[in-house]
Design an enzyme around this catalytic site. Structure first.
Site, PDB file in Angstrom:
ATOM      1  N   GLU A 142     -33.960  76.464   6.226  1.00 53.39           N
ATOM      2  CA  GLU A 142     -32.780  75.613   6.027  1.00 53.39           C
ATOM      3  C   GLU A 142     -32.973  74.763   4.781  1.00 53.39           C
ATOM      4  OE1 GLU A 142     -32.178  72.630   9.047  1.00 53.39           O
ATOM      5  OE2 GLU A 142     -34.190  71.827   8.826  1.00 53.39           O
ATOM      6  N   HIS A 153     -33.563  71.813   2.314  1.00 54.11           N
ATOM      7  CA  HIS A 153     -34.428  70.632   2.380  1.00 54.11           C
ATOM      8  C   HIS A 153     -34.264  69.796   1.117  1.00 54.11           C
ATOM      9  CE1 HIS A 153     -36.409  72.144   5.990  1.00 54.11           C
ATOM     10  NE2 HIS A 153     -37.023  70.976   6.082  1.00 54.11           N
ATOM     11  N   ASP A 177     -40.032  74.102   6.751  1.00 59.97           N
ATOM     12  CA  ASP A 177     -40.332  74.046   8.188  1.00 59.97           C
ATOM     13  C   ASP A 177     -41.211  75.213   8.641  1.00 59.97           C
ATOM     14  OD1 ASP A 177     -38.783  71.812   8.192  1.00 59.97           O
ATOM     15  OD2 ASP A 177     -37.139  72.670   9.362  1.00 59.97           O
ATOM     16  N   HIS A 205     -39.781  72.950  12.914  1.00 59.78           N
ATOM     17  CA  HIS A 205     -38.337  72.710  12.737  1.00 59.78           C
ATOM     18  C   HIS A 205     -37.860  71.783  13.855  1.00 59.78           C
ATOM     19  CE1 HIS A 205     -34.150  73.491  11.782  1.00 59.78           C
ATOM     20  NE2 HIS A 205     -33.941  73.896  13.020  1.00 59.78           N
ATOM     21  N   GLU A 225     -35.155  70.916  15.453  1.00 57.18           N
ATOM     22  CA  GLU A 225     -34.300  71.298  16.586  1.00 57.18           C
ATOM     23  C   GLU A 225     -34.930  72.347  17.504  1.00 57.18           C
ATOM     24  OE1 GLU A 225     -33.398  70.976  13.417  1.00 57.18           O
ATOM     25  OE2 GLU A 225     -31.306  70.351  13.184  1.00 57.18           O
ATOM     26  N   HIS A 249     -36.250  64.584   7.902  1.00 58.98           N
ATOM     27  CA  HIS A 249     -35.894  65.855   7.268  1.00 58.98           C
ATOM     28  C   HIS A 249     -35.907  65.711   5.744  1.00 58.98           C
ATOM     29  CE1 HIS A 249     -33.745  69.601   6.557  1.00 58.98           C
ATOM     30  NE2 HIS A 249     -33.046  68.929   5.661  1.00 58.98           N
ATOM     31  N   GLU A 267     -42.517  65.269   4.893  1.00 57.45           N
ATOM     32  CA  GLU A 267     -42.420  66.680   4.476  1.00 57.45           C
ATOM     33  C   GLU A 267     -42.639  66.819   2.966  1.00 57.45           C
ATOM     34  OE1 GLU A 267     -39.769  69.147   7.656  1.00 57.45           O
ATOM     35  OE2 GLU A 267     -38.638  68.098   6.113  1.00 57.45           O
TER      36      GLU A 267
HETATM   37 ZN   LIG Z   1     -38.015  70.132   7.727  1.00 51.69          ZN
END
Ligand SMILES: [Zn+2]
Length: 253
Positions: free
Chosen positions: A34, A36, A45, A120, A122, A173, A178
């Protein structure tokens, strides 16, 4: 940490695999694809749990399963969503079915312990649900299984000491942790931009209609203070926490 020191499950032959995993620990990194932010690649992730999985394999003389690259739905309020090109996911039910069936296949092998490291946000509840379904089917017997998101092992005292402006993991996120881990692990993949989002979302509140100002280019908090040094210290901390967790579980078996 060099690549060749990690024993890879997928490089064993079918003839070798039963004996190779007998009584051993298997480590399975689970990731996602996804957006970032403007500064990090789509596979953050995946790369971060894979790095922790490699470290855990070296520390435990464990065998690494191939990374699961596709996650459950990436939510706009967690900084993801399909409005960002490159975000790829499957629905939660599909993800649970996939994990459940993969775990059932894996369970026929005589490994001693399975460690799942998630990257990740979720994914977490869906991984736990798949494990509980498999537990209910009895195929894992009394074998030890540990599943966690890497950030769940970060000690609150470490956060207080190293990240004084920490917004909470729900807002991390593409944020400072990260970005810092990526600067430490894969600096060539990190672009120069460092957006800051001044109003991180509240934890545990999902809001519709979606707010247009929910993120700054997909970033939910600050990235300007990220550094390879923070990433190095955070990586070392989580690596040690994984060692401690596995030793604690081993002591109780
Ligand atoms: Zn992430």
């Amino acid at each position: 940490m060099s690549e060749h020191t990690v024993e890879l499950f997928s490089e064993l032959t079918s003839k070798e695999v039963r004996q190779a995993v007998e009584g051993r620990v298997l480590v399975w990194p689970i990731g996602g694809i996804e957006q970032h932010g403007p500064h990090l690649p789509l596979n953050v992730d995946a790369l971060i749990p894979e790095a922790f999985a490699k470290a855990a394999c070296i520390d435990q003389q464990a065998i690494m399963l191939p990374l699961l690259p596709i996650s459950v739905r990436s939510l706009p309020q967690s900084g993801g969503g399909l409005q960002f090109p490159g975000t790829v996911f499957v629905e939660g039910g599909t993800f649970i079915d996939y994990l459940e069936q993969a775990l059932r296949s894996l369970a026929s092998l005589p490994f001693r312990q399975l460690v799942i490291i998630n990257g990740h946000y979720e994914n977490e509840g869906f991984i736990f649900e798949a494990l509980d379904k498999v537990r209910g089917q009895g195929v894992l017997g009394q074998r030890s299984v540990l599943a966690f998101s890497w950030w769940s092992l970060v000690d609150e005292r470490w956060v207080a000491e190293h990240l004084p402006e920490f917004p909470g993991w729900h807002a991390e996120h593409a944020g400072i942790t990260e970005t810092s881990l990526m600067l430490h692990l894969h600096p060539h993949l990190v672009r120069a931009e460092r957006p800051d989002h001044e109003h991180p979302p509240r934890c545990g509140v999902y809001q519709l209609p979606l707010r247009a100002d929910a993120s700054t280019e997909g970033v939910l908090s600050k990235t300007s203070t990220a550094s390879a040094d923070i990433g190095k210290r955070l990586f070392g901390h989580v690596r040690q926490q994984i060692r401690d967790l596995l030793a604690e579980v081993e002591g109780r078996v």
